[in-house]
Design a protein around this motif. Structure first.
Motif, mmCIF file in Angstrom:
data_model
loop_
_atom_site.group_PDB
_atom_site.id
_atom_site.type_symbol
_atom_site.label_atom_id
_atom_site.label_comp_id
_atom_site.label_asym_id
_atom_site.label_seq_id
_atom_site.Cartn_x
_atom_site.Cartn_y
_atom_site.Cartn_z
ATOM 1 N N GLY A 20 2.071 -29.743 9.574
ATOM 2 C CA GLY A 20 0.733 -29.997 9.865
ATOM 3 C C GLY A 20 0.221 -29.323 11.369
ATOM 4 O O GLY A 20 -0.578 -29.460 11.801
ATOM 5 N N GLU A 21 1.189 -28.349 11.449
ATOM 6 C CA GLU A 21 0.981 -27.402 12.690
ATOM 7 C C GLU A 21 0.086 -26.196 12.588
ATOM 8 O O GLU A 21 -0.222 -25.379 13.511
ATOM 9 N N ALA A 22 -0.353 -25.968 11.412
ATOM 10 C CA ALA A 22 -0.919 -24.627 10.868
ATOM 11 C C ALA A 22 -2.486 -24.789 11.598
ATOM 12 O O ALA A 22 -3.078 -26.017 11.030
ATOM 13 N N THR A 23 -2.741 -24.051 12.336
ATOM 14 C CA THR A 23 -4.316 -24.129 12.921
ATOM 15 C C THR A 23 -5.227 -23.385 11.974
ATOM 16 O O THR A 23 -4.892 -22.864 10.928
ATOM 17 N N PRO A 24 -6.531 -23.544 11.937
ATOM 18 C CA PRO A 24 -7.539 -22.935 11.239
ATOM 19 C C PRO A 24 -7.354 -21.495 11.220
ATOM 20 O O PRO A 24 -7.418 -20.705 10.084
ATOM 21 N N SER A 25 -6.821 -20.888 12.195
ATOM 22 C CA SER A 25 -6.946 -19.314 12.364
ATOM 23 C C SER A 25 -5.655 -18.982 11.650
ATOM 24 O O SER A 25 -5.497 -17.980 10.945
ATOM 25 N N LEU A 26 -4.405 -19.705 11.561
ATOM 26 C CA LEU A 26 -3.208 -19.613 11.049
ATOM 27 C C LEU A 26 -3.476 -19.752 9.391
ATOM 28 O O LEU A 26 -3.247 -18.659 8.747
ATOM 29 N N ILE A 27 -4.243 -20.568 9.034
ATOM 30 C CA ILE A 27 -4.594 -20.702 7.499
ATOM 31 C C ILE A 27 -5.228 -19.479 7.059
ATOM 32 O O ILE A 27 -5.068 -19.070 5.907
ATOM 33 N N ASN A 28 -6.280 -19.084 7.825
ATOM 34 C CA ASN A 28 -7.152 -17.911 7.578
ATOM 35 C C ASN A 28 -6.204 -16.657 7.387
ATOM 36 O O ASN A 28 -6.309 -15.866 6.572
ATOM 37 N N CYS A 29 -5.147 -16.440 8.241
ATOM 38 C CA CYS A 29 -4.259 -15.444 8.227
ATOM 39 C C CYS A 29 -3.500 -15.514 6.854
ATOM 40 O O CYS A 29 -2.961 -14.444 6.273
ATOM 41 N N ILE A 30 -2.960 -16.659 6.507
ATOM 42 C CA ILE A 30 -2.110 -16.663 5.397
ATOM 43 C C ILE A 30 -3.215 -16.448 4.150
ATOM 44 O O ILE A 30 -2.502 -15.797 3.293
ATOM 45 N N ARG A 31 -4.235 -16.740 4.208
ATOM 46 C CA ARG A 31 -5.230 -16.300 3.103
ATOM 47 C C ARG A 31 -5.364 -14.993 3.020
ATOM 48 O O ARG A 31 -5.057 -14.606 1.873
ATOM 49 N N GLN A 32 -5.455 -14.293 4.119
ATOM 50 C CA GLN A 32 -5.501 -12.984 4.180
ATOM 51 C C GLN A 32 -3.998 -12.243 3.485
ATOM 52 O O GLN A 32 -4.189 -11.299 2.792
ATOM 53 N N TYR A 33 -3.057 -12.855 4.093
ATOM 54 C CA TYR A 33 -1.777 -12.305 3.607
ATOM 55 C C TYR A 33 -1.674 -12.578 2.310
ATOM 56 O O TYR A 33 -1.130 -11.604 1.570
ATOM 57 N N LEU A 34 -1.780 -13.648 1.546
ATOM 58 C CA LEU A 34 -1.887 -13.833 0.214
ATOM 59 C C LEU A 34 -2.677 -12.729 -0.581
ATOM 60 O O LEU A 34 -2.260 -12.037 -1.561
ATOM 61 N N PHE B 6 13.540 -8.888 3.364
ATOM 62 C CA PHE B 6 14.130 -10.110 4.342
ATOM 63 C C PHE B 6 12.881 -10.419 5.494
ATOM 64 O O PHE B 6 12.793 -11.873 5.336
ATOM 65 N N LEU B 7 12.108 -9.558 5.678
ATOM 66 C CA LEU B 7 11.007 -9.930 6.781
ATOM 67 C C LEU B 7 10.036 -10.846 6.128
ATOM 68 O O LEU B 7 9.465 -11.640 6.584
ATOM 69 N N LYS B 8 9.606 -10.341 4.862
ATOM 70 C CA LYS B 8 8.624 -11.067 4.063
ATOM 71 C C LYS B 8 9.106 -12.431 3.899
ATOM 72 O O LYS B 8 8.339 -13.479 3.896
ATOM 73 N N ASN B 9 10.438 -12.803 3.433
ATOM 74 C CA ASN B 9 10.852 -14.155 3.143
ATOM 75 C C ASN B 9 10.808 -14.891 4.436
ATOM 76 O O ASN B 9 10.449 -15.918 4.360
ATOM 77 N N LEU B 10 11.161 -14.390 5.539
ATOM 78 C CA LEU B 10 10.928 -15.173 6.835
ATOM 79 C C LEU B 10 9.689 -15.337 7.154
ATOM 80 O O LEU B 10 9.409 -16.615 7.463
ATOM 81 N N THR B 11 8.827 -14.530 7.045
ATOM 82 C CA THR B 11 7.315 -14.931 7.428
ATOM 83 C C THR B 11 6.754 -15.895 6.307
ATOM 84 O O THR B 11 6.233 -16.885 6.884
ATOM 85 N N VAL B 12 6.930 -15.790 4.963
ATOM 86 C CA VAL B 12 6.595 -16.657 4.079
ATOM 87 C C VAL B 12 7.344 -18.316 4.418
ATOM 88 O O VAL B 12 6.529 -19.263 4.377
ATOM 89 N N ASP B 13 8.542 -18.186 4.726
ATOM 90 C CA ASP B 13 9.151 -19.544 5.182
ATOM 91 C C ASP B 13 8.451 -20.155 6.107
ATOM 92 O O ASP B 13 8.237 -21.313 6.319
ATOM 93 N N TRP B 14 8.204 -19.368 7.277
ATOM 94 C CA TRP B 14 7.620 -19.837 8.393
ATOM 95 C C TRP B 14 6.197 -20.308 8.087
ATOM 96 O O TRP B 14 5.935 -21.432 8.669
ATOM 97 N N MET B 15 5.479 -19.792 7.317
ATOM 98 C CA MET B 15 3.967 -20.151 7.118
ATOM 99 C C MET B 15 4.164 -21.495 6.349
ATOM 100 O O MET B 15 3.269 -22.349 6.475
ATOM 101 N N ILE B 16 4.879 -21.421 5.478
ATOM 102 C CA ILE B 16 5.043 -22.712 4.439
ATOM 103 C C ILE B 16 5.411 -23.929 5.339
ATOM 104 O O ILE B 16 4.887 -25.012 5.572
ATOM 105 N N HIS B 17 6.465 -23.665 6.444
ATOM 106 C CA HIS B 17 6.721 -24.774 7.368
ATOM 107 C C HIS B 17 5.639 -25.153 8.386
ATOM 108 O O HIS B 17 5.397 -26.368 8.349
ATOM 109 N N GLN B 18 4.941 -24.083 8.692
ATOM 110 C CA GLN B 18 3.876 -24.496 9.725
ATOM 111 C C GLN B 18 2.635 -25.464 8.702
ATOM 112 O O GLN B 18 2.119 -26.184 9.540
ATOM 113 N N VAL B 19 2.391 -24.911 7.666
ATOM 114 C CA VAL B 19 1.352 -25.812 6.824
ATOM 115 C C VAL B 19 1.919 -27.182 6.595
ATOM 116 O O VAL B 19 1.372 -28.166 6.591
ATOM 117 N N GLN B 20 3.272 -27.140 6.165
ATOM 118 C CA GLN B 20 3.755 -28.714 5.658
ATOM 119 C C GLN B 20 4.136 -29.499 6.903
ATOM 120 O O GLN B 20 3.811 -30.816 6.602
#
Length: 83
Positions: free
Chosen positions: A30-44, A14-28
């Protein structure tokens, strides 16, 4: 959905799904910062997501919208350029 009645594995999913949904929303959005993009890269990377993941998975949705290349792709481009 009552989170108190979920197993540990169900809570984890449940928490993983919420996290990934939030990440997708942030990127789509345009609100994702370079720092968040790096966190997403590391998460993946931490979750073993590679180019061979299933096309219908939620992780693939996230991978497909990110604006960076795999480190291996850059090395291949340099090899081709250097002959």
């Amino acid at each position: 959905m009552d989170i108190n009645n979920m197993s540990t594995e169900e809570k984890d999913d449940f928490l993983k799904n919420l996290t990934v949904d939030w990440m997708i929303h942030q990127v789509q959005s345009g609100e994702a910062t370079p720092s968040l993009i790096n966190c997403i890269r590391q998460y993946l990377k931490d979750n073993g997501v590679h180019s061979s993941i299933k096309h219908d998975s939620q992780m693939q949705d996230l991978v497909s919208i990110l604006p960076f290349k795999d480190d291996d792709d850059e090395g291949k481009e340099q090899e081709v350029a250097n002959g």
